[in-house]
Design a protein around this motif. Structure first.
Motif, PDB file in Angstrom:
ATOM      1  N   MET A 189     -15.016  21.590   0.072  1.00  0.00           N
ATOM      2  CA  MET A 189     -14.258  20.003   0.839  1.00  0.00           C
ATOM      3  C   MET A 189     -14.098  20.443   1.891  1.00  0.00           C
ATOM      4  O   MET A 189     -13.106  21.620   2.233  1.00  0.00           O
ATOM      5  N   SER A 190     -14.377  19.860   2.883  1.00  0.00           N
ATOM      6  CA  SER A 190     -13.789  19.915   4.438  1.00  0.00           C
ATOM      7  C   SER A 190     -12.518  19.685   4.432  1.00  0.00           C
ATOM      8  O   SER A 190     -11.512  18.699   3.678  1.00  0.00           O
ATOM      9  N   SER A 191     -11.677  20.240   5.564  1.00  0.00           N
ATOM     10  CA  SER A 191      -9.949  19.542   5.543  1.00  0.00           C
ATOM     11  C   SER A 191     -10.017  19.059   5.716  1.00  0.00           C
ATOM     12  O   SER A 191      -8.961  17.989   5.679  1.00  0.00           O
ATOM     13  N   LEU A 192     -10.948  17.378   6.968  1.00  0.00           N
ATOM     14  CA  LEU A 192     -10.368  16.413   6.850  1.00  0.00           C
ATOM     15  C   LEU A 192     -10.443  15.755   6.345  1.00  0.00           C
ATOM     16  O   LEU A 192     -10.272  14.744   5.904  1.00  0.00           O
ATOM     17  N   VAL A 193     -11.542  15.959   4.715  1.00  0.00           N
ATOM     18  CA  VAL A 193     -11.427  15.178   3.815  1.00  0.00           C
ATOM     19  C   VAL A 193     -10.556  14.923   2.805  1.00  0.00           C
ATOM     20  O   VAL A 193      -9.837  14.863   2.514  1.00  0.00           O
ATOM     21  N   ARG A 194      -9.863  16.579   3.140  1.00  0.00           N
ATOM     22  CA  ARG A 194      -9.326  16.582   2.787  1.00  0.00           C
ATOM     23  C   ARG A 194      -7.718  16.003   2.909  1.00  0.00           C
ATOM     24  O   ARG A 194      -6.796  15.735   2.036  1.00  0.00           O
ATOM     25  N   ASN A 195      -7.609  15.872   3.786  1.00  0.00           N
ATOM     26  CA  ASN A 195      -6.270  15.592   4.685  1.00  0.00           C
ATOM     27  C   ASN A 195      -6.475  14.113   4.481  1.00  0.00           C
ATOM     28  O   ASN A 195      -5.304  13.343   3.873  1.00  0.00           O
ATOM     29  N   ILE A 196      -7.325  13.069   4.560  1.00  0.00           N
ATOM     30  CA  ILE A 196      -7.660  11.515   3.821  1.00  0.00           C
ATOM     31  C   ILE A 196      -7.131  11.494   1.729  1.00  0.00           C
ATOM     32  O   ILE A 196      -6.576  10.945   2.358  1.00  0.00           O
ATOM     33  N   LEU A 197      -8.034  12.686   1.249  1.00  0.00           N
ATOM     34  CA  LEU A 197      -7.556  12.301  -0.087  1.00  0.00           C
ATOM     35  C   LEU A 197      -5.626  12.575   0.148  1.00  0.00           C
ATOM     36  O   LEU A 197      -5.170  11.980  -0.846  1.00  0.00           O
ATOM     37  N   ALA A 198      -5.417  13.411   0.539  1.00  0.00           N
ATOM     38  CA  ALA A 198      -3.938  14.221   0.674  1.00  0.00           C
ATOM     39  C   ALA A 198      -3.372  12.754   0.055  1.00  0.00           C
ATOM     40  O   ALA A 198      -1.967  12.305   0.049  1.00  0.00           O
ATOM     41  N   LEU A 199      -3.370  12.087   2.145  1.00  0.00           N
ATOM     42  CA  LEU A 199      -2.409  10.541   1.867  1.00  0.00           C
ATOM     43  C   LEU A 199      -2.957   9.765   2.082  1.00  0.00           C
ATOM     44  O   LEU A 199      -2.207   8.778   0.688  1.00  0.00           O
ATOM     45  N   LEU A 200      -3.951   9.481   0.749  1.00  0.00           N
ATOM     46  CA  LEU A 200      -3.800   8.598   0.062  1.00  0.00           C
ATOM     47  C   LEU A 200      -3.252   9.133  -0.626  1.00  0.00           C
ATOM     48  O   LEU A 200      -2.985   7.650  -1.594  1.00  0.00           O
ATOM     49  N   ALA A 201      -3.485   9.566  -1.808  1.00  0.00           N
ATOM     50  CA  ALA A 201      -2.603  10.251  -2.414  1.00  0.00           C
ATOM     51  C   ALA A 201      -1.611  10.178  -2.481  1.00  0.00           C
ATOM     52  O   ALA A 201      -0.226   9.143  -3.316  1.00  0.00           O
ATOM     53  N   GLY A 202      -0.644  10.520  -1.543  1.00  0.00           N
ATOM     54  CA  GLY A 202       0.840   9.963  -0.940  1.00  0.00           C
ATOM     55  C   GLY A 202       1.477   8.518  -1.328  1.00  0.00           C
ATOM     56  O   GLY A 202       2.112   8.205  -1.393  1.00  0.00           O
ATOM     57  N   ALA A 203       0.016   8.329  -0.704  1.00  0.00           N
ATOM     58  CA  ALA A 203       0.609   6.541  -0.162  1.00  0.00           C
ATOM     59  C   ALA A 203       0.331   5.799  -1.536  1.00  0.00           C
ATOM     60  O   ALA A 203       1.583   4.962  -2.348  1.00  0.00           O
ATOM     61  N   ILE A 204      -0.036   6.141  -2.630  1.00  0.00           N
ATOM     62  CA  ILE A 204      -0.458   5.944  -3.728  1.00  0.00           C
ATOM     63  C   ILE A 204       0.872   6.164  -4.435  1.00  0.00           C
ATOM     64  O   ILE A 204       1.641   5.293  -5.575  1.00  0.00           O
ATOM     65  N   GLU A 234       3.539  18.539   7.437  1.00  0.00           N
ATOM     66  CA  GLU A 234       4.109  17.964   8.321  1.00  0.00           C
ATOM     67  C   GLU A 234       3.598  16.575   8.784  1.00  0.00           C
ATOM     68  O   GLU A 234       3.859  15.443   8.764  1.00  0.00           O
ATOM     69  N   ARG A 235       2.685  16.315   9.571  1.00  0.00           N
ATOM     70  CA  ARG A 235       1.618  15.615  10.091  1.00  0.00           C
ATOM     71  C   ARG A 235       1.257  14.929   8.678  1.00  0.00           C
ATOM     72  O   ARG A 235       1.767  12.999   8.863  1.00  0.00           O
ATOM     73  N   GLN A 236       1.024  15.277   7.821  1.00  0.00           N
ATOM     74  CA  GLN A 236       0.446  14.118   6.762  1.00  0.00           C
ATOM     75  C   GLN A 236       1.927  13.682   5.985  1.00  0.00           C
ATOM     76  O   GLN A 236       2.050  11.895   5.592  1.00  0.00           O
ATOM     77  N   ALA A 237       2.659  13.932   5.921  1.00  0.00           N
ATOM     78  CA  ALA A 237       4.015  13.954   5.885  1.00  0.00           C
ATOM     79  C   ALA A 237       4.417  12.570   6.352  1.00  0.00           C
ATOM     80  O   ALA A 237       5.828  11.203   6.026  1.00  0.00           O
ATOM     81  N   TYR A 238       4.753  13.435   7.973  1.00  0.00           N
ATOM     82  CA  TYR A 238       4.759  12.125   9.029  1.00  0.00           C
ATOM     83  C   TYR A 238       3.946  10.543   8.801  1.00  0.00           C
ATOM     84  O   TYR A 238       4.767   9.715   9.253  1.00  0.00           O
ATOM     85  N   LEU A 239       3.311  11.066   8.842  1.00  0.00           N
ATOM     86  CA  LEU A 239       2.229  10.041   8.290  1.00  0.00           C
ATOM     87  C   LEU A 239       1.960   9.113   7.515  1.00  0.00           C
ATOM     88  O   LEU A 239       2.107   7.935   7.205  1.00  0.00           O
ATOM     89  N   ILE A 240       2.745   9.513   6.209  1.00  0.00           N
ATOM     90  CA  ILE A 240       3.353   8.787   4.878  1.00  0.00           C
ATOM     91  C   ILE A 240       4.407   8.057   5.385  1.00  0.00           C
ATOM     92  O   ILE A 240       5.330   6.662   4.737  1.00  0.00           O
ATOM     93  N   GLY A 241       5.347   8.966   5.821  1.00  0.00           N
ATOM     94  CA  GLY A 241       6.672   8.251   6.162  1.00  0.00           C
ATOM     95  C   GLY A 241       6.927   6.849   7.482  1.00  0.00           C
ATOM     96  O   GLY A 241       7.171   5.964   7.191  1.00  0.00           O
ATOM     97  N   GLY A 242       5.736   7.110   8.129  1.00  0.00           N
ATOM     98  CA  GLY A 242       5.194   5.875   9.084  1.00  0.00           C
ATOM     99  C   GLY A 242       4.815   4.798   8.538  1.00  0.00           C
ATOM    100  O   GLY A 242       5.186   4.019   8.936  1.00  0.00           O
ATOM    101  N   MET A 243       3.799   4.830   7.426  1.00  0.00           N
ATOM    102  CA  MET A 243       3.315   3.973   6.811  1.00  0.00           C
ATOM    103  C   MET A 243       4.227   2.778   5.903  1.00  0.00           C
ATOM    104  O   MET A 243       4.634   1.831   5.934  1.00  0.00           O
ATOM    105  N   MET A 244       5.528   3.756   5.161  1.00  0.00           N
ATOM    106  CA  MET A 244       6.765   3.101   4.618  1.00  0.00           C
ATOM    107  C   MET A 244       6.998   2.411   5.006  1.00  0.00           C
ATOM    108  O   MET A 244       7.998   1.697   4.774  1.00  0.00           O
ATOM    109  N   LEU A 245       7.826   3.164   6.521  1.00  0.00           N
ATOM    110  CA  LEU A 245       8.946   2.228   7.683  1.00  0.00           C
ATOM    111  C   LEU A 245       8.142   1.314   8.035  1.00  0.00           C
ATOM    112  O   LEU A 245       8.627   0.205   7.802  1.00  0.00           O
ATOM    113  N   ILE A 246       6.453   1.447   8.330  1.00  0.00           N
ATOM    114  CA  ILE A 246       6.007   0.065   8.586  1.00  0.00           C
ATOM    115  C   ILE A 246       6.168  -1.364   7.607  1.00  0.00           C
ATOM    116  O   ILE A 246       5.918  -2.556   7.996  1.00  0.00           O
TER     117      ILE A 246
END
Length: 116
Positions: A1-16, A86-98
């Motif tokens: 699995m590419s790192s891009l796909v894994r990062n996208i899935l990590a973001l999706l899991a964090g958002a869920i 850290e980037r993944q965590a910040y992205l989730i934090g940003g989504m929740m802030l919005i």
């Protein structure tokens, strides 16, 4: 699995995880502090009156829901990330802030709640 796909899935899991936890804590808040029967959520004047008269505990539970949901969702996204956790965590934090800001603008809240 590419790192891009894994990062996208990590973001999706964090958002869920964030959304589910926010929903669970707010469901508990509605159980502990039920809204008045027959409340019309589509009437802005009634909604404003209810929000300004809501018990402090109920509003604190809403703040708690966003804190817990954002914290755990960010942790999950960072833990599952292929790189730059850290980037993944910040992205989730940003989504929740919005989403929190959208909630604040859509539904009237007391001033102290905005600060929280």
């Amino acid at each position: 699995m590419s790192s891009l796909v894994r990062n996208i899935l990590a973001l999706l899991a964090g958002a869920i995880v964030s959304i589910v936890l926010i929903g669970l804590v707010q469901a508990a808040a509605h159980f502990l502090y039920p809204p008045p029967p027959g409340l019309d959520y589509n009437n802005p004047e009634v909604l404003k009156k209810i929000m300004m008269e809501a018990p402090v505990g109920a509003l604190l539970m809403v703040l708690l829901s966003y804190f817990v949901g954002t914290f755990v969702g960010s942790w999950v996204a960072a833990r599952l990330a292929a790189d730059s956790p850290e980037r993944q965590a910040y992205l989730i934090g940003g989504m929740m802030l919005i989403s929190g800001l959208m909630n604040l603008f859509a539904i009237p809240h007391p001033v102290w709640f905005w600060v929280g």
